[in-house]
Design a protein around this motif. Structure first.
Motif, PDB file in Angstrom:
ATOM      1  N   ARG A  27      33.024  38.023  34.569  1.00  0.00           N
ATOM      2  CA  ARG A  27      32.946  39.135  35.509  1.00  0.00           C
ATOM      3  C   ARG A  27      32.009  38.767  36.664  1.00  0.00           C
ATOM      4  NH1 ARG A  27      36.683  39.965  33.245  1.00  0.00           N
ATOM      5  NH2 ARG A  27      37.468  41.823  32.170  1.00  0.00           N
ATOM      6  N   PRO A  28      32.462  38.947  37.891  1.00  0.00           N
ATOM      7  CA  PRO A  28      31.605  38.670  39.050  1.00  0.00           C
ATOM      8  C   PRO A  28      30.463  39.674  39.089  1.00  0.00           C
ATOM      9  CG  PRO A  28      33.627  39.722  39.746  1.00  0.00           C
ATOM     10  CD  PRO A  28      33.778  39.454  38.282  1.00  0.00           C
ATOM     11  N   ALA A  29      29.353  39.289  39.717  1.00  0.00           N
ATOM     12  CA  ALA A  29      28.173  40.134  39.667  1.00  0.00           C
ATOM     13  C   ALA A  29      27.334  40.027  40.929  1.00  0.00           C
ATOM     14  CB  ALA A  29      27.326  39.765  38.453  1.00  0.00           C
ATOM     15  N   ILE A  30      26.595  41.088  41.183  1.00  0.00           N
ATOM     16  CA  ILE A  30      25.494  41.072  42.137  1.00  0.00           C
ATOM     17  C   ILE A  30      24.242  41.317  41.311  1.00  0.00           C
ATOM     18  CG2 ILE A  30      24.412  42.219  44.099  1.00  0.00           C
ATOM     19  CD1 ILE A  30      27.227  42.820  45.137  1.00  0.00           C
ATOM     20  N   ILE A  47      25.224  30.519  37.652  1.00  0.00           N
ATOM     21  CA  ILE A  47      26.363  31.369  37.995  1.00  0.00           C
ATOM     22  C   ILE A  47      26.476  31.556  39.506  1.00  0.00           C
ATOM     23  CG2 ILE A  47      25.045  33.522  37.672  1.00  0.00           C
ATOM     24  CD1 ILE A  47      27.620  34.802  36.597  1.00  0.00           C
ATOM     25  N   VAL A  48      25.347  31.598  40.220  1.00  0.00           N
ATOM     26  CA  VAL A  48      25.390  31.705  41.680  1.00  0.00           C
ATOM     27  C   VAL A  48      25.927  30.420  42.299  1.00  0.00           C
ATOM     28  CG1 VAL A  48      23.951  31.888  43.761  1.00  0.00           C
ATOM     29  CG2 VAL A  48      23.594  33.472  41.848  1.00  0.00           C
ATOM     30  N   ALA A  49      25.447  29.280  41.815  1.00  0.00           N
ATOM     31  CA  ALA A  49      25.909  27.995  42.341  1.00  0.00           C
ATOM     32  C   ALA A  49      27.406  27.808  42.122  1.00  0.00           C
ATOM     33  CB  ALA A  49      25.128  26.849  41.694  1.00  0.00           C
ATOM     34  N   ALA A  50      27.917  28.356  41.014  1.00  0.00           N
ATOM     35  CA  ALA A  50      29.344  28.223  40.713  1.00  0.00           C
ATOM     36  C   ALA A  50      30.198  29.166  41.549  1.00  0.00           C
ATOM     37  CB  ALA A  50      29.576  28.485  39.225  1.00  0.00           C
ATOM     38  N   GLY A  51      29.599  30.179  42.162  1.00  0.00           N
ATOM     39  CA  GLY A  51      30.350  31.136  42.953  1.00  0.00           C
ATOM     40  C   GLY A  51      30.732  32.394  42.197  1.00  0.00           C
ATOM     41  N   ALA A  92      35.093  31.826  38.315  1.00  0.00           N
ATOM     42  CA  ALA A  92      33.912  30.960  38.389  1.00  0.00           C
ATOM     43  C   ALA A  92      32.867  31.386  37.360  1.00  0.00           C
ATOM     44  CB  ALA A  92      33.318  31.019  39.797  1.00  0.00           C
ATOM     45  N   ALA A  93      32.669  32.695  37.183  1.00  0.00           N
ATOM     46  CA  ALA A  93      31.739  33.173  36.160  1.00  0.00           C
ATOM     47  C   ALA A  93      32.222  32.780  34.771  1.00  0.00           C
ATOM     48  CB  ALA A  93      31.589  34.695  36.267  1.00  0.00           C
TER      49      ALA A  93
END
Length: 394
Positions: A283-286, A305-309, A344-345
């Motif tokens: 799941r994408p996240a902020i 997880i940020v580096a992976a997008g 990506a996550a």
């Protein structure tokens, strides 16, 4: 050849971040036919989710903190008392290995294990080695990590390190093979907002106004689920109502795994278990790292997880409604952008973490002759030894 039953002790601090992976390992070891006992503090013994088969033993508080010498003495006394209690458990339970998950309650147990020359394994959930794990890193037999890069881990101990990931709850792991929810230009846009077991006030203050700043076409499709503190929930409810944004609010969601499964975007803190579940499900996240986290470990947790997008990270001092709206627009302006972030996550997940950690733990333990002796004891219990094996007492 049948699996030989062994005994293992898990020691973990009284927070979900330490105990969730401990529970997952306990379930895997139990599935393999082993007996497992848990040592924690009063908070840990009361946390929901503990498997029914897992007896919990509570040690006295033994944290040495602050500047008051009286508190140091109390903390030291608690550690020494806890060490003696753990040694008594070891005498009856005869563990093949002790696994520490960090947190101050793990300290007396690991002290007892090293004194008794019982094999020891550390599991680090965060991207920064915790204080208790740092202290024992040079003394244990193995260190299991959840991230490829772990700060404060002495390079001299690299030979002990095995990357296994952070075990998650089985009900979350079963969602890994489910597809990302359909997200089109016309569908609902479901956002899940949580801040840990007690919620995070900054999320209650910023998120409603930030969502209200989204373009009308996106804002009109919002469906929000948010966990709030009890004292904040009515004010948050009024804020969403004033913006005309549908929102389901609660202080606790029992079916959080299903809420995560249906979400298109997660907004919340960056604790180790949160990252592990986001990457397990995909799941994408902020993410807004907790600024007072020890050694700023939540910010470090976001790196992979940020580096992976798969996520965006916003420091709390820069977390405003406008900043949040800008990041959401960047992730959700096209359906494929959000789906790509979800994938990506997902690629950052470690779905076999519990299995791999159990394999590592099983590689340390009693000699084969002790396994035979233990099996004989199970077959012909004397003086209540079988009951001790299943229900050890401190």
């Amino acid at each position: 050849m049948s699996q030989v039953s062994r005994h293992y002790v898990l020691a973990a601090g009284g927070t979900g971040g330490h105990l969730i992976p401990a529970f997952a390992l306990a379930a895997e070891l139990d599935r393999r036919g082993h007996h497992v006992a848990l040592i924690t503090d009063e908070r840990g013994a009361a946390i929901p989710g503990k498997p029914d088969f897992l007896p919990a033993h509570v040690l006295p508080p033994g944290r040495i903190a602050g500047k008051n010498p009286v508190n140091w003495l109390k903390g030291a006394r608690g550690i020494l008392d806890g060490r003696q209690m753990a040694l008594r458990l070891f005498d009856s339970f005869e563990p093949s290995a002790v696994v520490g998950f960090g947190g101050y309650p793990a300290m007396p147990t690991l002290l007892a294990a090293t004194a008794a020359r019982i094999p020891t394994v550390l599991h680090e959930q965060n991207a920064v080695l915790g204080r208790v794990n740092r202290y024992f890193a040079g003394k244990v037999d193995a260190i299991a990590t959840s991230c490829e890069e772990v700060d404060r881990l002495d390079p001299r101990h690299a030979g002990k390190v095995t990357l296994v990931g952070n075990p998650v709850r089985s009900e979350v792991l079963t969602l890994r093979d489910e597809p990302f929810p359909d997200f089109t230009e016309d569908s609902l846009f479901r956002i899940l907002v949580t801040g840990g077991s007690q919620g995070a006030r900054v999320l209650s203050q910023v998120v409603p106004d930030g969502l209200a700043m989204l373009p009308p076409a996106l804002r009109s499709r919002l469906q929000v689920i948010q966990q709030c503190r009890p004292e904040d929930i009515e004010a948050v409810r009024e804020r969403y109502a004033s913006h005309g944004i549908p929102a389901e609010l609660a202080t606790y969601f029992e079916d959080m795994d299903q809420r995560l499964a249906s979400a298109h975007l997660f907004i919340g803190r960056a604790g180790a278990s949160t990252i592990a579940e986001l990457t397990a499900v995909g799941r994408p996240a902020i993410l807004i790292p907790l600024p007072i986290a020890t050694d700023d470990h939540q910010a470090a947790n976001t790196r992979e997880i940020v580096a992976a997008g798969g996520a965006r990270s916003i420091r709390q001092e820069g977390f405003t409604g406008a900043t949040l709206a800008k990041q959401i627009q960047a992730m959700a302006q096209h359906p494929e952008t959000l789906a790509n972030a979800a994938h990506a996550a997902w690629n950052c997940g470690y779905p076999n973490a519990a299995r791999d950690l159990a394999d590592l733990v099983e590689s340390f333990g009693a000699a084969p002759i002790m396994d035979v002796i233990r099996m004989d004891r199970k077959a012909t219990p004397a003086n209540g030894n079988e009951a001790l094996a299943r229900e050890p007492a401190l």
